[in-house]
Scaffold this motif. Structure first.
Motif, PDB file in Angstrom:
ATOM      1  N   ASP A 101       0.803  -1.217   0.000  1.00 10.89           N
ATOM      2  CA  ASP A 101       0.000   0.000   0.000  1.00 10.89           C
ATOM      3  C   ASP A 101       0.838   1.271   0.000  1.00 10.89           C
ATOM      4  OD1 ASP A 101      -2.316  -1.471  -0.033  1.00 10.89           O
ATOM      5  OD2 ASP A 101      -2.571  -1.432   2.148  1.00 10.89           O
ATOM      6  N   ASP A 102       2.081   1.187   0.506  1.00 11.78           N
ATOM      7  CA  ASP A 102       2.867   2.424   0.617  1.00 11.78           C
ATOM      8  C   ASP A 102       4.323   2.288   0.180  1.00 11.78           C
ATOM      9  OD1 ASP A 102       3.718   0.831   2.692  1.00 11.78           O
ATOM     10  OD2 ASP A 102       3.671   2.425   4.199  1.00 11.78           O
ATOM     11  N   ARG A 103       4.726   1.128  -0.332  1.00 16.22           N
ATOM     12  CA  ARG A 103       6.118   0.931  -0.765  1.00 16.22           C
ATOM     13  C   ARG A 103       6.156   0.125  -2.055  1.00 16.22           C
ATOM     14  NH1 ARG A 103       9.484   3.832   2.635  1.00 16.22           N
ATOM     15  NH2 ARG A 103       8.794   3.586   4.761  1.00 16.22           N
ATOM     16  N   TYR A 104       7.151   0.421  -2.872  1.00 22.42           N
ATOM     17  CA  TYR A 104       7.428  -0.327  -4.097  1.00 22.42           C
ATOM     18  C   TYR A 104       8.924  -0.597  -4.112  1.00 22.42           C
ATOM     19  CZ  TYR A 104       8.549  -1.209  -8.971  1.00 22.42           C
ATOM     20  OH  TYR A 104       9.037  -1.757 -10.123  1.00 22.42           O
ATOM     21  N   ARG A 105       9.305  -1.813  -4.464  1.00 20.45           N
ATOM     22  CA  ARG A 105      10.716  -2.172  -4.642  1.00 20.45           C
ATOM     23  C   ARG A 105      10.832  -2.981  -5.915  1.00 20.45           C
ATOM     24  NH1 ARG A 105      13.721  -4.353   0.470  1.00 20.45           N
ATOM     25  NH2 ARG A 105      14.952  -4.850  -1.322  1.00 20.45           N
ATOM     26  N   GLY A 106      11.827  -2.684  -6.694  1.00 24.42           N
ATOM     27  CA  GLY A 106      12.018  -3.438  -7.919  1.00 24.42           C
ATOM     28  C   GLY A 106      13.475  -3.500  -8.319  1.00 24.42           C
ATOM     29  N   ASP A 107      13.797  -4.498  -9.097  1.00 22.84           N
ATOM     30  CA  ASP A 107      15.132  -4.649  -9.659  1.00 22.84           C
ATOM     31  C   ASP A 107      14.993  -4.710 -11.163  1.00 22.84           C
ATOM     32  OD1 ASP A 107      16.871  -4.907  -7.274  1.00 22.84           O
ATOM     33  OD2 ASP A 107      15.539  -6.590  -6.863  1.00 22.84           O
ATOM     34  N   ARG A 108      15.907  -4.077 -11.864  1.00 19.66           N
ATOM     35  CA  ARG A 108      15.908  -4.060 -13.327  1.00 19.66           C
ATOM     36  C   ARG A 108      17.307  -4.384 -13.807  1.00 19.66           C
ATOM     37  NH1 ARG A 108      11.325  -0.851 -14.747  1.00 19.66           N
ATOM     38  NH2 ARG A 108      11.635  -1.105 -16.971  1.00 19.66           N
ATOM     39  N   GLN A 109      17.362  -5.026 -14.956  1.00 22.20           N
ATOM     40  CA  GLN A 109      18.637  -5.267 -15.625  1.00 22.20           C
ATOM     41  C   GLN A 109      18.544  -4.663 -17.008  1.00 22.20           C
ATOM     42  OE1 GLN A 109      20.805  -9.110 -15.365  1.00 22.20           O
ATOM     43  NE2 GLN A 109      20.602  -9.110 -17.579  1.00 22.20           N
ATOM     44  N   LEU A 110      19.529  -3.832 -17.336  1.00 20.67           N
ATOM     45  CA  LEU A 110      19.608  -3.203 -18.650  1.00 20.67           C
ATOM     46  C   LEU A 110      20.860  -3.702 -19.351  1.00 20.67           C
ATOM     47  CD1 LEU A 110      18.846   0.490 -17.588  1.00 20.67           C
ATOM     48  CD2 LEU A 110      17.221  -1.226 -18.392  1.00 20.67           C
ATOM     49  N   TRP A 111      20.750  -3.962 -20.646  1.00 19.72           N
ATOM     50  CA  TRP A 111      21.888  -4.390 -21.456  1.00 19.72           C
ATOM     51  C   TRP A 111      22.357  -3.209 -22.286  1.00 19.72           C
ATOM     52  CZ3 TRP A 111      25.605  -7.697 -21.828  1.00 19.72           C
ATOM     53  CH2 TRP A 111      26.258  -7.928 -23.038  1.00 19.72           C
ATOM     54  N   LEU A 112      23.618  -2.856 -22.137  1.00 21.91           N
ATOM     55  CA  LEU A 112      24.230  -1.760 -22.886  1.00 21.91           C
ATOM     56  C   LEU A 112      25.208  -2.344 -23.893  1.00 21.91           C
ATOM     57  CD1 LEU A 112      25.021   1.214 -23.437  1.00 21.91           C
ATOM     58  CD2 LEU A 112      26.645   1.011 -21.529  1.00 21.91           C
ATOM     59  N   SER A 113      25.018  -1.983 -25.155  1.00 22.24           N
ATOM     60  CA  SER A 113      25.966  -2.403 -26.186  1.00 22.24           C
ATOM     61  C   SER A 113      26.099  -1.270 -27.201  1.00 22.24           C
ATOM     62  CB  SER A 113      25.506  -3.696 -26.871  1.00 22.24           C
ATOM     63  OG  SER A 113      24.299  -3.478 -27.565  1.00 22.24           O
ATOM     64  N   PRO A 114      27.203  -1.173 -27.882  1.00 24.55           N
ATOM     65  CA  PRO A 114      28.396  -1.997 -27.683  1.00 24.55           C
ATOM     66  C   PRO A 114      29.081  -1.651 -26.361  1.00 24.55           C
ATOM     67  CG  PRO A 114      28.877  -0.230 -29.218  1.00 24.55           C
ATOM     68  CD  PRO A 114      27.411  -0.140 -28.902  1.00 24.55           C
ATOM     69  N   LEU A 115      30.087  -2.419 -26.055  1.00 23.68           N
ATOM     70  CA  LEU A 115      30.857  -2.224 -24.835  1.00 23.68           C
ATOM     71  C   LEU A 115      31.447  -0.821 -24.809  1.00 23.68           C
ATOM     72  CD1 LEU A 115      31.893  -3.860 -22.362  1.00 23.68           C
ATOM     73  CD2 LEU A 115      33.970  -4.269 -23.672  1.00 23.68           C
ATOM     74  N   PRO A 116      31.216  -0.062 -23.738  1.00 20.42           N
ATOM     75  CA  PRO A 116      31.782   1.294 -23.667  1.00 20.42           C
ATOM     76  C   PRO A 116      33.288   1.234 -23.440  1.00 20.42           C
ATOM     77  CG  PRO A 116      30.723   0.749 -21.598  1.00 20.42           C
ATOM     78  CD  PRO A 116      30.451  -0.396 -22.539  1.00 20.42           C
ATOM     79  N   ALA A 117      34.017   2.112 -24.092  1.00 19.70           N
ATOM     80  CA  ALA A 117      35.468   2.168 -23.916  1.00 19.70           C
ATOM     81  C   ALA A 117      35.904   3.484 -23.277  1.00 19.70           C
ATOM     82  CB  ALA A 117      36.166   1.986 -25.253  1.00 19.70           C
ATOM     83  N   GLU A 118      35.002   4.436 -23.199  1.00 17.01           N
ATOM     84  CA  GLU A 118      35.281   5.754 -22.634  1.00 17.01           C
ATOM     85  C   GLU A 118      34.228   6.064 -21.571  1.00 17.01           C
ATOM     86  OE1 GLU A 118      37.886   7.644 -23.472  1.00 17.01           O
ATOM     87  OE2 GLU A 118      38.543   6.115 -24.894  1.00 17.01           O
ATOM     88  N   PRO A 119      34.463   7.078 -20.746  1.00 17.24           N
ATOM     89  CA  PRO A 119      33.410   7.480 -19.801  1.00 17.24           C
ATOM     90  C   PRO A 119      32.125   7.821 -20.564  1.00 17.24           C
ATOM     91  CG  PRO A 119      35.476   8.561 -19.262  1.00 17.24           C
ATOM     92  CD  PRO A 119      35.683   7.875 -20.584  1.00 17.24           C
TER      93      PRO A 119
END
Length: 155
Positions: A101-119
């Motif tokens: 009634d008063d709280r929500y909790r969740g987990d998410r997984q995101l896929w990032l591509s291509p592999l980052p090589a810089e900030p």
């Protein structure tokens, strides 16, 4: 299809975790935290935790937020939750959630591509819970270095 071409984390590679634990955004009602990143040769999985307390949200708004995340996957409008990166592309791989009634909790997984090589910049926006676009900078070099240590299950 070669696992390097998949738009999701490969299921035959032991990814290498990157110890990034940071708040992406925090308000009086909502928290989005990046728990860690798992690096693979073709990209990386960002593991997020979401938490909301109902506070002053009316019943209709609260129910839309809760129903849009039923089963951990976004609904048609996803109640305004958006993730963005300044380099590459993101795919929502899924997750799970629980609420009351008063709280929500969740987990998410995101896929990032291509592999980052810089900030790169990672941002979240969730206006339904009062969270304007908020961004952090992640170290793409550290993620790429970890990806070099990922190992296929079988040679």
């Amino acid at each position: 299809m070669d696992s390097a071409d998949w738009p999701i984390p490969p299921d035959d590679v032991l990814g290498c975790p990157v110890p990034i634990a940071r708040f992406v955004a925090r308000t009086d009602l909502a928290v989005v935290a990046l728990r860690h990143v798992v690096a693979y040769p073709a990209g990386c999985a960002l593991h997020l935790h979401l938490a909301i307390r109902r506070g002053p949200l009316d019943q209709a708004t609260w129910e839309r937020i809760d129903s849009s995340h039923a089963g951990g996957y976004p609904g048609p409008t996803d109640a305004g939750l958006q993730f963005r990166v300044s380099r590459g592309s993101l795919v929502d791989v899924g997750g799970g959630s629980s609420s009351g009634d008063d709280r929500y909790r969740g987990d998410r997984q995101l896929w990032l591509s291509p592999l980052p090589a810089e900030p790169f910049e990672f941002s979240v926006e969730w206006r339904k819970v009062g969270l304007a676009r908020t961004a952090i900078t992640l170290d793409g070099r550290a993620i790429a270095e970890a990806a070099a240590r990922a190992e296929p299950y079988w040679p």
